[in-house]
Each structure stands twice: as structure tokens, then as C-alpha cells.
Design a protein around this motif. Structure first.
Motif, short mmCIF file in Angstrom:
data_model
loop_
_atom_site.label_atom_id
_atom_site.label_comp_id
_atom_site.label_asym_id
_atom_site.label_seq_id
_atom_site.Cartn_x
_atom_site.Cartn_y
_atom_site.Cartn_z
N SER A 115 -84.98 31.11 -2.27
CA SER A 115 -84.56 30.60 -0.96
C SER A 115 -85.77 30.60 -0.03
CB SER A 115 -83.47 31.50 -0.38
OG SER A 115 -84.07 32.70 0.07
N PRO A 116 -85.71 29.86 1.08
CA PRO A 116 -86.83 29.88 2.04
C PRO A 116 -87.17 31.31 2.47
CG PRO A 116 -85.29 28.14 2.61
CD PRO A 116 -84.67 28.90 1.48
N ASP A 117 -86.16 32.17 2.61
CA ASP A 117 -86.43 33.55 3.00
C ASP A 117 -87.23 34.29 1.94
OD1 ASP A 117 -85.21 33.39 5.43
OD2 ASP A 117 -83.23 33.97 4.66
N PHE A 118 -86.87 34.08 0.67
CA PHE A 118 -87.60 34.76 -0.39
C PHE A 118 -89.05 34.29 -0.40
CE2 PHE A 118 -83.42 34.57 -3.04
CZ PHE A 118 -82.81 35.41 -2.11
N TYR A 148 -93.87 23.92 -10.76
CA TYR A 148 -93.33 24.31 -12.06
C TYR A 148 -91.82 24.08 -12.13
CZ TYR A 148 -97.88 26.56 -12.50
OH TYR A 148 -99.23 26.80 -12.55
N THR A 149 -91.39 23.50 -13.24
CA THR A 149 -89.98 23.12 -13.33
C THR A 149 -89.04 24.32 -13.43
OG1 THR A 149 -90.21 22.95 -15.71
CG2 THR A 149 -90.41 20.92 -14.45
N MET A 150 -89.58 25.48 -13.75
CA MET A 150 -88.73 26.64 -13.94
C MET A 150 -88.04 27.09 -12.65
SD MET A 150 -90.24 30.31 -14.83
CE MET A 150 -89.66 31.14 -16.26
N PHE A 151 -88.68 26.81 -11.51
CA PHE A 151 -88.17 27.36 -10.25
C PHE A 151 -87.14 26.45 -9.61
CE2 PHE A 151 -92.54 29.03 -10.73
CZ PHE A 151 -92.16 30.33 -11.06
N LYS A 152 -86.02 27.09 -9.20
CA LYS A 152 -84.94 26.34 -8.57
C LYS A 152 -84.82 26.81 -7.13
CE LYS A 152 -83.68 24.76 -12.67
NZ LYS A 152 -85.04 24.65 -13.23
N PHE A 153 -84.34 25.92 -6.28
CA PHE A 153 -84.30 26.24 -4.85
C PHE A 153 -82.88 26.28 -4.29
CE2 PHE A 153 -88.32 24.52 -6.07
CZ PHE A 153 -89.20 25.47 -5.58
N ALA A 154 -81.90 26.10 -5.17
CA ALA A 154 -80.51 26.20 -4.72
C ALA A 154 -79.80 27.23 -5.59
CB ALA A 154 -79.83 24.85 -4.83
#
Lengths: 164, 640
Positions: A48-51, A73-79
Motif C-alpha cells: 500500500s502507499p503507506d507501506f 517487477y511483476t511480483m509486486f501487487k498494489f491492491a
């Protein structure tokens, strides 16, 4: 270093505490960035933006630099992730053996497009390049279970079994 | 880390004793092939069933988890060894069969010839030995010699079968002599480009500065390739020993393994292996009393194909976006943190171990003039015996596909073989006699690559394959240089137009032009090789491109916009199956009424084609043809 009080101002959630715990285990060396992001991704499920802000403070680099690396990197998700994650392999061997028809069938049955989560947040669907089990193509991985020699007919039963 | 307290001879003696005890303590041994591919095939359930059966029968036998022997088409696989008998390998198991085999063989002494493939070692009870099987006859197993036979989580197994003797040998030499041996072996990098390993090491060693690094590139990203995964899961110490030898030769104190996160089992087994190495004194301070210090750290990839490129990989280890940079300077001069760095592929490091275990002459005696030793390949696609293979370099593609692979599934017509992944090329039938070595493949327009071989039959459309690979590289392009970022995108649009029947007579010329520009103008290997699948298919299968463009026809009947599904009125029995299954509601009809596909609504998913009962075969797929069908459903009895 960021203290707990500061963190609680951002968002005092269980997730934030988990992130703080992870950060404690790493020094502020810049090459720790990717391992830290990986651990957050693994244990919390998304960035998340906070993290991202917490990580940037910990490593003393700008949030945009953290974000820049994370989006590369494709591994990271933002939702927030769905409960179950479906990865359809579209490596060469799976492609030749009809992997895209498997993907289409998942899309149809879950009423989502690849990269999305179903409305009930039960399933997220994504494509991956190669899982290295090419001799068993086409391959699908749901959570940690690998399904080899997939066939469109097997998809419905597998989904209803997971739904329970 | 513990320091070594025992001399190597003693370590080896104890390891050999442990290995012998495994086989000679009067109990049966059951080896279960539990690499990732075996797990996908269900081997863990097989192992559970075997365990339960043993308990039920009150048999005290040992179950050993191993890696992958490479016979992926026969998985799940296990082998059973009775005391003082050769091991018998059983294939294509399910839990029930496996349990019954255990009972039949161990209790009733019935060898279960119906499920037995071969014996390991000498032939036994009318079973051929593994080496006598057609799939093995043309293989030379050096790198894979222990895969599937040892427990990869037991360092003693590796040591008992010759492991770490190469390190002992290397440590008895001067570092420059170690490099000399690698040069004499004429080993070339197994990651794809084939740069001479000894030369790379020499450049790094002579580069100024005391701080040096070595890296094992385990970012096996080529779709269709899994050799590195299988080796790391089956025999991790073989790779790690080579890294320690390299660190000694180069004076490096820290090494990295950059491994894909998509390979969790390989990572787990590597971590176990590293711990054992430290306990045995093969890692850490003063390795085997030589005064050399070395440690290995694991870095997990985060999902970026371009990180297989060495400068991008280094950026990723440093915690940055994995973007390549121009070379020179090469990493051997200025790499990780700006220090001289040697990056070698997983298999290259295993070759190094082999060279020091067996001597450089042994290695250099195998292979072709320009390419020495063996190479592992993952042989997949429409081939009967898909799996992990290892062959001497210089063998022909035909021998690989037909003698080892057993030919095409369903004995269909061979069309092309794709070698070298998205950076490689599609080679046609006339080139099947091409010897597999670095230089022959490159003059055919392909590359050796890391070792994926994907076989395609008549049902594969080469335009679709070219599109597939370019779609992959285009998505993975990091975006740093313009020709790669924009060029691959534009090429993809052109291919898409061809696939969808929107291309005109200029499209091919434009595509070829652009392909040349991307090849010449890109910064790194990803862009420079991305056009290869397009260029080779254009070179060898131009007529198929032309059929798509001029006749709006896909000869392999793959490209959706160019195919049509019809229900043949004479064959349709009005059973309603396709009508019910059609996801687009495009089929009209009724019980005992001839069904009709509404072409406007049809999404060409092919469900009707697959569900139509084989005894009717009423649904056909055509390209470039038109068929007359009734405009309204008619009763089955009144057709014609």
C-alpha cells in the motif's frame, strides 16, 4: 528509524504492525530494498502507499524510488489480494498446448479479465510466463497447488472444490 | 559457522559409509521423485499412499525424496530396491497403483512388469536397464548424473558419489592454474551466448582491486526451459561446489545466487545445501584449511525476464530497477558495486565442478570441435517423450527429437522446432540435421540459449508463435532504449494485423525492416535477440505469412480471426450438447433439430468443437473456406 508512535499515525492496522516487524529485521542498506518488498508482499500480500512510505523512511530513500523499483517487477501487487490466487502458465510449452484456452475459460467462469480479482474477492487471476513444469503443460497453479496436464473440463470442478 | 575439524578423506569415508548403509542395512528403499514437475504430476500423494501401505503391512522400508531423473512424460515415478537387488523404476503412478506395487513386489515378490519401466544398473528379470531405453541411448549424463538418484538434501550422498573432490583438487592448485584448467577444458558459458568461461575468469582475475564477486545466474526466465530448476532441485551441491572453486580462482570472498522466486523448491533446497556446506567446512572461513574465505548469499528474483541479462541482474542485486547498462565495461572488469564480477549460469558452475572432479581432458574429449562437453535441454511441446535430457554437443536436432524424444505426439507432421526461447529461432524440417552447437545454431539464425527445445507440429501456426514470443519480449522490455521499447511494440502491432487478417502487401517488408533495426540498435541481449523468432519464421515459413496476408487464411487453423466453426448438417444429431455449452449463446437448434452456429455471435472459443461427441464429429474448423449451412434449424429426419 521510525518508532511505533509515528507508525500508528500513518495507520495503526495489523498490517502496518506486520510491516514494522519486517523492517526491524533489516539494516538500512539500500540493497535490502527488494528483499524487504518481497517479504511484505509475501506476508501482507500487497504494497500500500503507506507501506511504501514506511520502507522509504527505513532505507532513507525517496518514496518514489521505492515505488519505481516496486513497479518494475511483476511480483509486486498494489491492491489487496483475493483469497485464492490463480496463476495460468502461458510459457511456450503451455501456449503450444492450449494454455490460452485455459486462461479464457477461467476468465469466463470467474467473470474477470486476466489480472483482476473476482467480485466476491475469492479469486484473483493472473498469467505467468513459465513455471518450469513444461513437460506437464498446460499448467495452472492455485495458491500453492500445481495442476499439471490441465484441461478445460477440469476447471469447473476445481473451482467448486475450492469454493467448498 | 563451524570450522572444519576433519580432513576431507575422513569426511568422504563417512559419507560413503552412510550411502552404503542406505542400501545394505537389510531394509527396502523406495525413492520418490519429488521435484516440482513430479509434484505437479501428483507424486506427493503417491508417496503418502506408499507410506500408509508400508505401515499397514508392517514393513520397515525407507522412503527417500529425490529430484528429477528427467523422464517427465512418465511421472509420477518411484523406484523400489529390495536388499541386494537392483532398483526397479515404476512410472505413471497413481496412489492406488503405487500402494499395490509396494505390496506385490515387497511381499509377494511380483515385480509388477505392467508398471515397471526398467531397472537401474544391470538389467534384471527381463527388464531393460535405464541406459538401454531408447530415450537414454543417445544421452550422455554428466551434469544430470546424480539427478533423481540421490537425496538432494543430504550432502553425504553427493560426497559419496564423488562430490567436493573437485574442490579439494582445485584447492591443491594455485588460483591461476585453476583458471588454466578451465581454459584447457574449453568450457563455454551455458547461459546462451557461449562466451569462453576461462577467458572471462582471467579478465576478472587480472582486473585491479582485491574485492571481487561471483554470481550464479539462476534466473531461468525463458518460457519452456527448466533445466536449471531441475538441477538445483536434484543436485544443488554440484552447482555450489563449482562456485567455491571459482571463488578460489578469482579471489572472491562473497558470491550470490540470483534465483527466480517462481522456483520455491529450488530455493529451499539451496538454503539447506548452504547450511550443510558451512557445517562441513566447504563455506566460511579457511575452507578446508586452505586459508580461503567464501560465503554465498541467495537473492530471489522478483519477476523480470530482463534480469537474466548480466548487467540488469547486477542492478537488481544492488536493489535497483533491473535495467541493463551499456557494455563495456564488462562485469568482469566492473560489475557488482563497481567491482570485478564473474557471472555464470547454473549449468556452467556444475561443469566447473565436473572439470575438477574428472580432469579437463575428460571434459574436452566430448563434444564438437568448437563446443566441448555436454548440454542439458528441456525437450517439450508436441513430442512424445518430453523431459529433461543431456546430450553431447554436436548431436543433431533430429536425433534429439526422434531418437530421444520418440517423435511427434500422435505421429503428426513435424513443423518446426523452437530452440533458445524468445531469443532463439524456429527451425524447419530441412534443418533437422543441424548439429546442436553454439556456432551451427547461430548460423541457422537461432541461438543455443539456455536450453529450451519446443517441438511444434502441423497444428502450430508459426505466425502465432512469432507473435507469442514477441508479445513476451515486448512486455518484458525494460523500456530504457527506444528501439527495443517502441520497435518491439510496433512489430507486435504488425504481427497482430497479420494474425487478424488486416495486413496488406507492405506489412512483411515493414516487419523485416523493423526487425533489423531492433536487432542492431538495442542496448542489451533482450532487444538484440527479440526479433529472432520473427526473422527465422519469415526466413523459413514465408508462405504461411503470405497465406495469412493474401488469402486471409491460417493454414494451421490457429489464428482466431481467420477461422470459422461450422456444424455439418448431415452429421449433426441434434443432441444439444454444444448448444448448452456454448458460452456465447451462438448456437441455435433444439432436440433432434440440426444446430446452426450464428457466426456473428461466435467467439471462436472452440468449445463446440471439443464437446461434439466423437461418434458424430459434426463440428468442423475451417480457414479460408465457406460452407453452406441451413439458415434455420431443421429436424434431423428432414435434412438434405
Amino acid at each position: 528509524m521510525i518508532n511505533m508512535a509515528e507508525a500508528s499515525q500513518i495507520l495503526a492496522s495489523d498490517e502496518t504492525i506486520k510491516v514494522m516487524e519486517i523492517l526491524k529485521r533489516y539494516s538500512s542498506d539500500k540493497d535490502n530494498l527488494i528483499p524487504i518488498l518481497q517479504e511484505i508482499q509475501k506476508n501482507v500480500g500487497y504494497l500500500s502507499p503507506d507501506f511504501v512510505r514506511l520502507v522509504s523512511k527505513h532505507l532513507k530513500i525517496s518514496a518514489s524510488s521505492v515505488y519505481g523499483v516496486a513497479t518494475f517487477y511483476t511480483m509486486f501487487k498494489f491492491a489487496k489480494p483475493a483469497k485464492h490466487n490463480i496463476k495460468v502458465c502461458l510459457g511456450t510449452s503451455c501456449h503450444v498446448k492450449g494454455g490460452d484456452r485455459i486462461l479464457e475459460t477461467f476468465e469466463r467462469l470467474l467473470e474477470v479479465r486476466c489480472g483482476e480479482s473476482s467480485r466476491d474477492l475469492m479469486f484473483s487471476l493472473e498469467r505467468v510466463a513459465c513455471l518450469g513444469s513444461c513437460a506437464l503443460a498446460p499448467v495452472v497453479v492455485i495458491d500453492d497447488t500445481i495442476y499439471g496436464n490441465m484441461h478445460v473440463d477440469r476447471i469447473k470442478p476445481i473451482l467448486s472444490k475450492i469454493r467448498g | 559457522m563451524k570450522k572444519l575439524t576433519r580432513p576431507f578423506d575422513e569426511i568422504r569415508k563417512q559419507a560413503v559409509e552412510e550411502w552404503n548403509r542406505l542400501w545394505n542395512d537389510g531394509r527396502a528403499v523406495i525413492r520418490v521423485e519429488s521435484a516440482t514437475c513430479g509434484r505437479a504430476a501428483g507424486v506427493l500423494q503417491v508417496a503418502d499412499a506408499v507410506q500408509k501401505k508400508l505401515q499397514e503391512l508392517n514393513i520397515d522400508a525407507k522412503i527417500v525424496n529425490t529430484g528429477c531423473i528427467g523422464l517427465c512424460y512418465l511421472e509420477p515415478i518411484m523406484d523400489v530396491t529390495k536388499p541386494n537387488q537392483p532398483s526397479i523404476l515404476y512410472h505413471s503412478l497413481d496412489p492406488k497403483t503405487a500402494a499395490s506395487i509396494v505390496e506385490d513386489y515387497l511381499v509377494k515378490n511380483d515385480i509388477r512388469a505392467d508398471k515397471a519401466l526398467c531397472s537401474l544398473g544391470s538389467s534384471y528379470a527381463n527388464l531393460p536397464s535405464l541406459a538401454e531405453l531408447p530415450v537414454m541411448q543417445k544421452q550422455t549424463r554428466w551434469i544430470l548424473q546424480r539427478c533423481g538418484l540421490i537425496d538432494p538434501e543430504k550432502i553425504e550422498h553427493y560426497i559419496a558419489l564423488g562430490g567436493y573432490s573437485g574442490l579439494v583438487k582445485a584447492l591443491s592448485m594455485k588460483p591461476h592454474e585453476v583458471i588454466e584448467w578451465v581454459k584447457l577444458s574449453r568450457l563455454r558459458g551455458r547461459g546462451g551466448a557461449g562466451f569462453p568461461t576461462g577467458k572471462k575468469w582471467e579478465v576478472c582475475r587480472s582486473a585491479p582491486g582485491d574485492e571481487k564477486y561471483i554470481i550464479c545466474n539462476a534466473d531461468e526466465g525463458d518460457p519452456g526451459a527448466f533445466m536449471n530448476r531441475a538441477l538445483l532441485e536434484s543436485d544443488p551441491h554440484f552447482v555450489l561446489e563449482g562456485m567455491v572453486i571459482g571463488s578460489y580462482a578469482l579471489g572472491a570472498q562473497v558470491g550470490y545466487i540470483y534465483c527466480r522466486a517462481e522456483y520455491p523448491l529450488a530455493l529451499e533446497r539451496l538454503r539447506t545445501a548452504l547450511k550443510q556446506m558451512a557445517d562441513f567446512g566447504f563455506l566460511g572461513k579457511d575452507i578446508l584449511g586452505s586459508g580461503h574465505n567464501f560465503e554465498i548469499r541467495i537473492k530471489e528474483g522478483a519477476g523480470a525476464f530482463v534480469c537474466g541479462e548480466e548487467t540488469a541482474l547486477i542492478a537488481s542485486i544492488e536493489g535497483k530497477r533491473g535495467m541493463p547498462r551499456p557494455r563495456p565495461p564488462y562485469p568482469a572488469q566492473s560489475g557488482l558495486w563497481g567491482k570485478p564480477t564473474v557471472i555464470n549460469n547454473v549449468e556452467t558452475w556444475a561443469c566447473v565442478s565436473l572439470i575438477f572432479q574428472k580432469g579437463w581432458e575428460y571434459f574436452a574429449n566430448k563434444g564438437s570441435e568448437s563446443s566441448k562437453g555436454t548440454k542439458t535441454f528441456s525437450l517439450v511441446g508436441k513430442v512424445k517423450r518430453a523431459g529433461l535430457i543431456e546430450v553431447p554437443l554436436g548431436i543433431t536436432l533430429k536425433e534429439i527429437i526422434y531418437d530421444i524424444g520418440g517423435g511427434i505426439i500422435g505421429d503428426k507432421e513435424f513443423k518446426a522446432v523452437q530452440i533458445g526461447g524468445p531469443s532463439g529461432g524456429c527451425l524447419p524440417k530441412v534443418l533437422l540435421t543441424t548439429p546442436v552447437d553454439y556456432d551451427s545454431l547461430s548460423s541457422a539464425g537461432s541461438i543455443m540459449g539456455s536450453g529450451g527445445i519446443v517441438v511444434m507440429d502441423e497444428d502450430t501456426c508459426v505466425v502465432d508463435i512469432a507473435h507469442y514470443f514477441l508479445d513476451f519480449t515486448q512486455k518484458e522490455s525494460c523500456g530504457k532504449c527506444v528501439v527495443c521499447r517502441e520497435g518491439t511494440w510496433k512489430m507486435l502491432q504488425l504481427l497482430k494485423a497479420i494474425k487478424e487478417g488486416r495486413a496488406d502487401s507492405n506489412t512483411l517488408a515493414k516487419l523485416e525492416d523493423l526487425a533489423q533495426i531492433v536487432k542492431i540498435g538495442s542496448l542489451c541481449g533482450l532487444g538484440q535477440t527479440a526479433p529472432n523468432p520473427v526473422l527465422t519464421t519469415l526466413r523459413y515459413f514465408r508462405d504461411e505469412y503470405e497465406a495469412h496476408i493474401n488469402e486471409k487464411r491460417c493454414p494451421a487453423k490457429v489464428c482466431k480471426n481467420l477461422i470459422t466453426y461450422y456444424i455439418i448438417p448431415d452429421k449433426c444429431e441434434g443432441c444439444m450438447i454444444c448448444l448448452r455449452e456454448c458460452p456465447s449463446g451462438a448456437i441455435r437448434g433444439g432436440k433432434r433439430m440440426v444446430h446452426i452456429i450464428d457466426q456473428e455471435k461466435c467467439s471462436k472459443c472452440g468449445v463446440c468443437y471439443n464437446v461434439c461427441p466423437p461418434r458424430f464429429r459434426a463440428v468442423v474448423k475451417v480457414s479460408g473456406e465457406h460452407m453452406n449451412t441451413p439458415s434455420e434449424p431443421i429436424p434431423v429426419q428432414r435434412r438434405k
